[in-house]
Scaffold this motif. Structure first.
Motif, mmCIF file in Angstrom:
data_model
loop_
_atom_site.group_PDB
_atom_site.id
_atom_site.type_symbol
_atom_site.label_atom_id
_atom_site.label_comp_id
_atom_site.label_asym_id
_atom_site.label_seq_id
_atom_site.Cartn_x
_atom_site.Cartn_y
_atom_site.Cartn_z
ATOM 1 N N GLN A 188 0.819 -1.176 -0.103
ATOM 2 C CA GLN A 188 -0.003 0.242 -0.098
ATOM 3 C C GLN A 188 0.901 1.092 -0.058
ATOM 4 O O GLN A 188 0.455 2.000 -0.681
ATOM 5 C CB GLN A 188 -1.031 0.044 1.189
ATOM 6 N N ARG A 189 1.955 0.974 0.547
ATOM 7 C CA ARG A 189 3.070 2.397 0.678
ATOM 8 C C ARG A 189 3.536 2.633 -0.985
ATOM 9 O O ARG A 189 3.755 3.876 -1.366
ATOM 10 C CB ARG A 189 4.258 2.017 1.380
ATOM 11 N N VAL A 190 3.386 1.458 -1.589
ATOM 12 C CA VAL A 190 3.917 1.635 -3.076
ATOM 13 C C VAL A 190 2.953 2.498 -3.825
ATOM 14 O O VAL A 190 3.248 3.526 -4.435
ATOM 15 C CB VAL A 190 4.251 0.271 -3.526
ATOM 16 N N GLY A 191 1.634 1.970 -3.384
ATOM 17 C CA GLY A 191 0.440 2.608 -4.183
ATOM 18 C C GLY A 191 0.303 4.019 -3.652
ATOM 19 O O GLY A 191 -0.025 5.122 -4.478
ATOM 20 N N LEU A 192 0.848 4.398 -2.631
ATOM 21 C CA LEU A 192 0.936 5.845 -2.198
ATOM 22 C C LEU A 192 1.664 6.539 -2.701
ATOM 23 O O LEU A 192 1.565 7.900 -3.255
ATOM 24 C CB LEU A 192 0.808 5.620 -0.411
ATOM 25 N N ALA A 193 2.953 5.905 -2.932
ATOM 26 C CA ALA A 193 3.919 6.654 -3.225
ATOM 27 C C ALA A 193 3.646 7.000 -4.818
ATOM 28 O O ALA A 193 4.107 8.143 -5.287
ATOM 29 C CB ALA A 193 5.440 5.660 -3.333
ATOM 30 N N ARG A 194 3.193 6.005 -5.494
ATOM 31 C CA ARG A 194 2.801 6.366 -7.086
ATOM 32 C C ARG A 194 2.073 7.383 -7.302
ATOM 33 O O ARG A 194 1.908 8.335 -7.991
ATOM 34 C CB ARG A 194 1.990 4.915 -7.437
ATOM 35 N N ALA A 195 1.039 7.565 -6.135
ATOM 36 C CA ALA A 195 -0.024 8.602 -6.124
ATOM 37 C C ALA A 195 0.562 9.996 -5.930
ATOM 38 O O ALA A 195 0.337 10.879 -6.678
ATOM 39 C CB ALA A 195 -1.264 8.394 -5.586
ATOM 40 N N LEU A 196 1.599 9.822 -5.119
ATOM 41 C CA LEU A 196 2.225 11.129 -4.621
ATOM 42 C C LEU A 196 3.234 11.498 -5.748
ATOM 43 O O LEU A 196 3.450 12.767 -5.949
ATOM 44 C CB LEU A 196 3.086 10.863 -3.182
ATOM 45 N N ALA A 197 3.774 10.588 -6.590
ATOM 46 C CA ALA A 197 5.024 10.943 -7.448
ATOM 47 C C ALA A 197 4.313 11.951 -8.307
ATOM 48 O O ALA A 197 5.282 12.566 -9.135
ATOM 49 C CB ALA A 197 5.324 9.595 -8.174
ATOM 50 N N VAL A 198 3.149 11.679 -8.774
ATOM 51 C CA VAL A 198 2.489 12.557 -9.966
ATOM 52 C C VAL A 198 2.263 13.862 -9.532
ATOM 53 O O VAL A 198 1.759 14.831 -10.326
ATOM 54 C CB VAL A 198 1.487 11.827 -10.844
#
Ligand SMILES: Nc1ncnc2c1ncn2[C@@H]1O[C@H](COP(=O)(O)OP(=O)(O)OP(=O)(O)O)[C@@H](O)[C@H]1O
Ligand SMILES: Nc1ncnc2c1ncn2[C@@H]1O[C@H](COP(=O)(O)OP(=O)(O)OP(=O)(O)O)[C@@H](O)[C@H]1O
Ligand SMILES: [Mg+2]
Ligand SMILES: [Mg+2]
Lengths: 250, 302, 275, 272, 275
Positions: free
Chosen positions: E162-172
């Motif tokens: 879930q942290r990866v999913g969060l990082a992906r959302a933050l990255a954009v």
């Protein structure tokens, strides 16, 4: 597909193909691909003949017997492999080998060993249909939720009770799928066998029609066989769907 | 009660094999019941007899007898190798075929034997040899331009000339056709069942002689016995036409065989490379068992 | 290390009326049980624990600490590598009729109707068809599923499915009911309702319950005794007895500062296990 | 239509290591060897009874095998057999995957085309071989066509099913990050579908081998088919069995190789 | 019926220091949106709702009430049957770069490494390889996954995924982050940790968050504003603004009686939806 709000069932497009076939049949291709209408006409001519019924009887009997053997051996074997690691490791390579091997190459061998006639065809049926049944049953058994088995044990189920009340039922969707796939493979196997042996059942008819260039007869026979295979598939798939409701929820 | 005589036939029940079935049917009326097993290939029929799965077989067992020392003996010459070399018109004569590709039925079979003999006779060498089983498939190949020269049976030669006579013609073949399909069995079984063998051989000979006089007899017998009854009328209509032609061309020879015929066969097959020669040293009695045929001749008074 | 609260002197919630001490007779006794899995994973190392009769005892601990393992050893579903378990004074050698299990994933047979699922334990014991259906019907009604007897599991919601699992465990009338995170697959609202129902069952059935959860609030709210397990290889790091006065307004209890104290105390202890 | 279950025919890949104390004894490799040794011994025994004069023992077969390897027959035969096989398979794979993807993404073409393959999947298409001979004569084309009709249905339907089964949340994820249509096909749908597409390819491959052998036994005896039928007709059974064994082993290895290729090229995560 | 708490007059937690009113500018405006699914299921009926900029707003409601549906309409992933959604003043016609989605089931690409997953949004935008990897690395470190860049999703635990999913959302670097039950697949201890991290993100990133959950405590604990949805077809049954003073001890907050009041209040309202 939806055309102006009406949902067309998938198979309706076959009508389009039938029309294309009919038209193609009236062109130069007609020598090889006669018009559908005439082929259908031939179906009614061929089906009542004694040699067709004979072929049907021989093939049908071998088919049923072969599949009964394949199921009778395949399902217990699959359950065994699903539960016992040793059996699994001993047998799995062979099951996979027979599943992906070009079994058509083995038909001459069976022919040599068991002569021609029904034994060969029965064996071909078994050989084509059994392995997928084994593999599917095995997959079904392995997919059983461990807690279902533990549940039975916690209520004091013995081995036989676990087998008959849990394993068999829980793996039923996969077993049925395996039987369907196996039967379809068996139909193919029987036809391959009869083409190669050419003197049993439909093989004779194919041979005669082919050697006399009777394309309409030939296609009529194909049509009958194809519809049979397709109907069989649909019937079994229907049966499968009745149990599908729990396949997802085990 | 006599058990049924098990006959292995290397073909389906078709126009060409109808005569043999008619002969067997007549034998049945004389009290020798039979049961035919059809095989897709002659080799299998021979094997079935060797393995004891059948009592009598129909085919050409010479090579196998010589090679495997199987105790098989020929009883009757059913058909002869009446095959016709057909070729593209660009090959005017056999000389043009030197080094050219040619197609046969299968390796080490009659058509190839014919080809070998012709090549020897004409002093030529064929180029690449390929194999396509079934005369009908070979003429399809010719009409599609995939085959330039091959050897086909009577019916398909006619069909080819009828459909594409402008492109293909017949080259001279061999004059004295050798045995194609013969009736044979294990010698032990034959001797043990002399009576039945006699009846069967007699009926074969009788029918073959009748056919020579009246090719229509096969169709008459077929109608009477309702053989092949449900086959397409296109097939049935061709029967008499086929037998008229076939007897004329000598496919069904009325003699049924003899020591001379056997010798000629040895010559042919040895020359074709299917039997180990020299032909002169091969003994007729190692391959043929002529006694039943002689008795049959006597019985029929010929 | 974590402050060890000795089992001999269990903590009590303060400020409430005097509560009778927990029944002394233990129905389940776990004696220095250890378990090492085939792969070499040491799940439990010498756990000793008593479960009082007629009460609900909770196993609480971080994920993967071995709660399920211990519960299954008590159930007789997997053998211990060392130590013994006694239920009602008899040593556990395998599953027995005096114990019933409620599964986290319900473990319902999807091909069988609700009533057949509930009657399954009786079916295996050879109880006659009509008799077991009568018993099953009673228990189905008991868990509030009257009218759903002929439905199939896939036609029910998660909460209803767990009720079926519960009814099945109750139907065999076992003395000890073992529950492995029974409410973790249902939504929060349903879960709260279940907690109330569970308390009612404990109060009225006279059965003993062993309950696994990793929700601290849930454990404190429903338990008579909580065994706090440490990280793998698991040992008992504390025994806590919340002693909540039942029967009041659930909302009141959840705001009782004693209740909140216990929750926070446990939370502080468990925090160590997060990196 | 049942598409998803086609993939059930696959050998399960990478079993989780079973964890029992008798692990050492039942090490997969040990058991596999035991299993092969047992079957071969059984074969040898059956050949020696003998089961039938036409059934060579395992050792005789090995003798036959070394003979056809030594004289180059087998090598040449394989080259010839592989010719239609490789072409047919390449055509089936390219066309099949393309058709499958097209149908998976475009409903009208699915409506039009899928039923043909659904029927073809169930029907014994081998019976079409004589027709193919009529249509294409006896040459390479007919054989390639045979391979194609045998291999293509399962490839097409598996690809269709794979594309259809792309996890919905992955598709939505792509869309929410503004993937264009071609991006979502290239970067999401195809990678997500690749295991099932490859499952179809493996099944298609197995079918292609069946097809090419059939073509060689039925249309014209060339390659391995010729070695089989010639040795059968001259009753040289050890060589006949050797040829059969060779093609079976070859096809199994070929399919295994395909799986390796899939894992190395398309499934980085299962290598990690 | 449920007492309707008018959006105009949001409830506040009592007894705390005066809190500045929520930013008035709404970043997302939902205007009488309704949605009827193809099968005829009416999921939303005329919902109107504002989401304040820079804050975390939670959609809370019983299971199946249409929370996911509303979130996806805001994300532009599914079209509304009626009404409009404005993000930053522009009407939503489809997905846009100013919104990023965090999925309940993570929606990671199993064939791609962590870094490629995180950089995926940038990859789609055509950002050069080295640049996007640099950005992704920063965000991976930000969510505490440094060192896991080259791992694949199946090698991670649920919480890490879930942290990866969060990082992906933050990255954009979207203005609005939409999260659909992001913590429902992780265990309770991890969940609490996530909640703290989320609060920190809200405080420091200057982004607006829309959050879906069905845990009342979670909603009250993390939200600046809670929209309570009624049963399907969904309408807004209440808007609640917990106004918690952040920065203190989490345990204190969870015992604050104002906090507990809000939880209970919501609980009372949701109770109606249980049978
Ligand atoms: N069959 C098994 N083989 C090997 N290891 C196992 C097995 N079952 C469980 N384990 C390991 O034993 C440990 C304890 O597992 P267990 O399931 O008892 O934990 P738990 O406390 O129930 O966790 P959770 O809260 O996640 O349910 C874990 O580390 C687990 O990986
Ligand atoms: N694609 C769809 N087609 C038809 N009905 C749908 C579809 N998606 C959702 N629904 C229905 O719409 C309603 C709302 O669904 P939604 O997923 O938005 O609920 P939710 O509040 O997110 O529920 P949960 O808490 O279980 O996630 C449900 O009744 C659901 O069955
Ligand atoms: Mg557990
Ligand atoms: Mg949802």
């Amino acid at each position: 597909m939806v055309i102006s709000g009406i949902r067309l069932p998938m198979m309706t497009s076959l009508i389009v193909w039938a029309v294309i076939w009919e038209i193609a049949g009236h062109t130069d291709a007609g020598f090889i691909l006669p018009p559908l209408s005439r082929i259908i006409w031939r179906v009614f001519e061929i089906v009542p003949t004694a040699s067709f019924l004979d072929a049907l009887l021989i093939t049908g009997r071998a088919f049923l017997l072969g599949n009964a053997i394949a199921i009778g051996i395949g399902v217990p074997l699959g359950i065994l492999m699903g539960r016992s690691v040793i059996a699994d490791r001993l047998l799995l390579p062979w099951v996979n080998l027979f599943l992906s091997a070009p079994l058509s190459a083995l038909v001459p061998v069976i022919m040599v060993l068991f002569g021609l006639g029904e034994t060969t065809i029965v064996l071909v049926v078994v050989l084509f249909s059994m392995w997928i049944i084994v593999l599917n049953t095995r997959a079904g058994v392995r997919a059983i939720s461990p807690s279902l088995v533990e549940m039975a044990r916690s209520f004091g189920a013995n081995g036989w009770q676990a087998f008959s009340r849990i394993y068999l039922w829980a793996a039923l969707p996969e077993i049925l799928a395996g039987i369907r796939l196996g039967m379809i493979r068996a139909v193919k196997g029987v036809v391959i066998g009869q083409l190669l042996v050419s003197v049993v059942g439909f093989g004779t008819l194919f041979e005669i029609y082919q050697s006399h260039f009777l394309m309409e007869h030939f296609w009529a026979l194909l049509l009958v066989l194809f519809s049979f295979a397709f109907t069989l598939n649909e019937l079994l798939a229907g049966l499968e769907r009745r149990f599908a409701y729990y396949a997802a929820s085990r | 009660a006599q058990s049924k005589v098990r006959v292995a036939l290397g073909d389906v029940l078709s126009t060409e094999t109808l005569a043999m079935i008619v002969a067997l049917e007549r034998a049945k009326e004389k009290g020798v019941d039979y049961q035919v097993t059809h095989f897709s290939k002659e080799d299998l029929a021979i094997q079935a007899v060797i393995n004891g799965q059948a009592d009598l077989g129909i085919g050409t067992p010479y090579a196998v007898v010589q090679k495997s020392k199987a105790p098989l003996r020929v009883l009757f010459q059913g058909t002869r190798l009446v095959f016709f070399p057909v070729a593209d018109k660009s090959y005017k004569s056999w000389k043009d075929m030197n080094g050219q590709p040619i197609t046969f039925h299968a390796r080490a079979t009659g058509t190839e034997a014919i080809g070998n003999i012709i090549a020897k006779r004409e002093g030529i060498q064929f180029g690449e040899r390929s194999y396509v089983p079934g005369s009908e498939n070979r003429i399809i190949g010719m009409m599609k331009g995939q085959i330039k020269a091959t050897i086909v049976d009577l019916a398909n030669k006619n069909l080819l000339l009828e459909k594409a006579g402008d492109r293909f013609h017949v080259l001279p073949g061999v004059s004295e056709p050798a045995s194609d399909e013969t009736l044979f069995g294990q010698i032990e079984w034959i001797k043990k069942n002399e009576k039945q063998v006699d009846v069967i051989v007699t009926e074969f000979l009788r029918l073959w002689q009748e056919m020579a006089a009246n090719p229509g007899i096969v169709e008459q017998e077929r109608t009477k016995r309702k053989l092949m009854a449900d086959q397409p009328k296109e097939v049935l209509e061709g029967i008499t036409k086929f037998y008229t032609m076939a007897t004329k061309e000598g496919v069904y020879a009325p003699t049924g065989g003899s020591a001379e015929i056997a010798k000629a066969d040895f010559e042919f097959y040895a020359e074709a490379g299917q039997m180990q020669g020299p032909a002169a040293e091969l003994k007729v009695e190692d391959f043929w068992y002529l006694a039943p045929l002689e008795r049959a001749r006597k019985a029929l008074g010929s | 290390m974590t402050p060890n609260i000795a089992p001999a002197e269990p903590r009590q919630m303060s400020g409430s009326a005097p509560i009778p001490p927990l029944a002394t007779r233990p129905i389940v006794e776990v004696k220095s049980v250890s378990k090492t899995y085939a792969g070499g994973v040491e799940a439990l190392s010498g756990i000793s624990l008593d479960f009082p009769e007629g009460r609900l005892t909770t196993l609480l601990g971080p994920s993967g600490c071995g709660k399920t393992t211990l519960l299954k050893i008590i159930a007789g579903l997997i053998p211990a590598s060392g130590g013994q378990v006694f239920v009602d004074g008899r040593e556990v050698k395998g599953p027995g009729p005096e114990r019933a299990f409620v599964f986290q994933d319900f473990a319902l047979m999807p091909w069988a109707s609700v009533i057949r699922n509930v009657a399954f334990g009786l079916e295996l014991r050879g109880v006659a068809h009509s008799e077991r259906e009568a018993i099953a019907e009673r228990h189905i009604a008991r868990v509030g599923l009257k009218g759903f007897e002929r439905k199939y599991p896939h036609e029910l919601s998660g909460g209803m499915r767990q009720r079926v699992g519960l009814a099945r465990a109750l139907a065999v009338d076992a003395k000890v009911v073992l529950m492995d995170e029974p409410f973790s697959a249902v939504d929060e609202q349903t879960r709260r309702k279940f907690q109330e129902e569970l308390l009612e069952l404990v109060a009225n059935e006279g059965k003993s319950f062993i309950f696994v959860t990793h929700s601290i609030e849930e454990a404190v709210y429903v338990s008579d005794r909580i065994a706090l397990l440490s990280r793998r290889p698991s040992r008992v790091s504390a025994i806590i007895e919340p002693r909540i006065v039942r029967g009041g307004d659930p909302e009141k209890i959840r705001r009782d500062s004693a209740y909140l104290d216990v929750v926070e105390d446990i939370w502080q202890q468990l925090k160590h296990y997060l990196d | 239509m049942q598409i998803s279950d086609l993939a059930t025919a696959l050998p399960t890949r990478r079993e989780p290591p079973a964890s029992y104390w008798r692990d050492a004894l039942i090490h997969p490799l040990v058991l596999r060897l035991v299993s092969f040794a047992a079957v071969l011994a059984l074969w040898e025994y059956a050949g020696r009874i003998p089961l039938s004069p036409a059934f060579p023992t395992f050792l005789e077969t090995m003798g036959g095998l070394s003979a056809i390897i030594a004289d180059g027959t087998l090598y040449k035969a394989f080259l010839i057999t592989l010719h239609p096989l490789v072409i047919g398979l390449a055509v089936s794979v390219l066309l099949g995957v393309a058709l499958g993807v097209l149908m998976g993404l475009h409903e009208p073409s699915e409506w039009l085309i899928a039923p043909l393959f659904v029927i073809a999947q169930a029907a014994p298409l081998a019976a079409l071989i004589p027709v193919l001979t009529f249509a294409y004569g006896i040459g390479l084309t007919a054989k390639i066509m045979t391979v194609c009709i045998m291999a293509m249905p399962v490839i097409v339907l598996n690809t269709l099913g794979a594309v259809r089964n792309t996890p919905k949340s992955l598709l939505e994820m792509g869309r929410s990050f503004l993937a264009t249509r071609s991006q979502s096909i290239r970067l999401v749908i195809l990678p997500a579908a690749s295991p099932m597409i490859f499952a179809g390819l493996r099944l298609g491959c197995a079918a292609a081998f069946i097809g090419v052998i059939l073509a060689e036994l039925l249309i014209t005896p060339t390659g391995i088919g010729d070695v089989i039928s010639y040795n059968q007709s001259v009753a040289d059974y050890p060589k006949m069995y050797a040829a059969i064994l060779a093609i079976i082993v070859f096809s199994v290895l070929f399919i295994e190789l395909l799986e390796r290729i899939e894992v190395t090229l398309f499934r980085p995560e299962s290598r990690a």
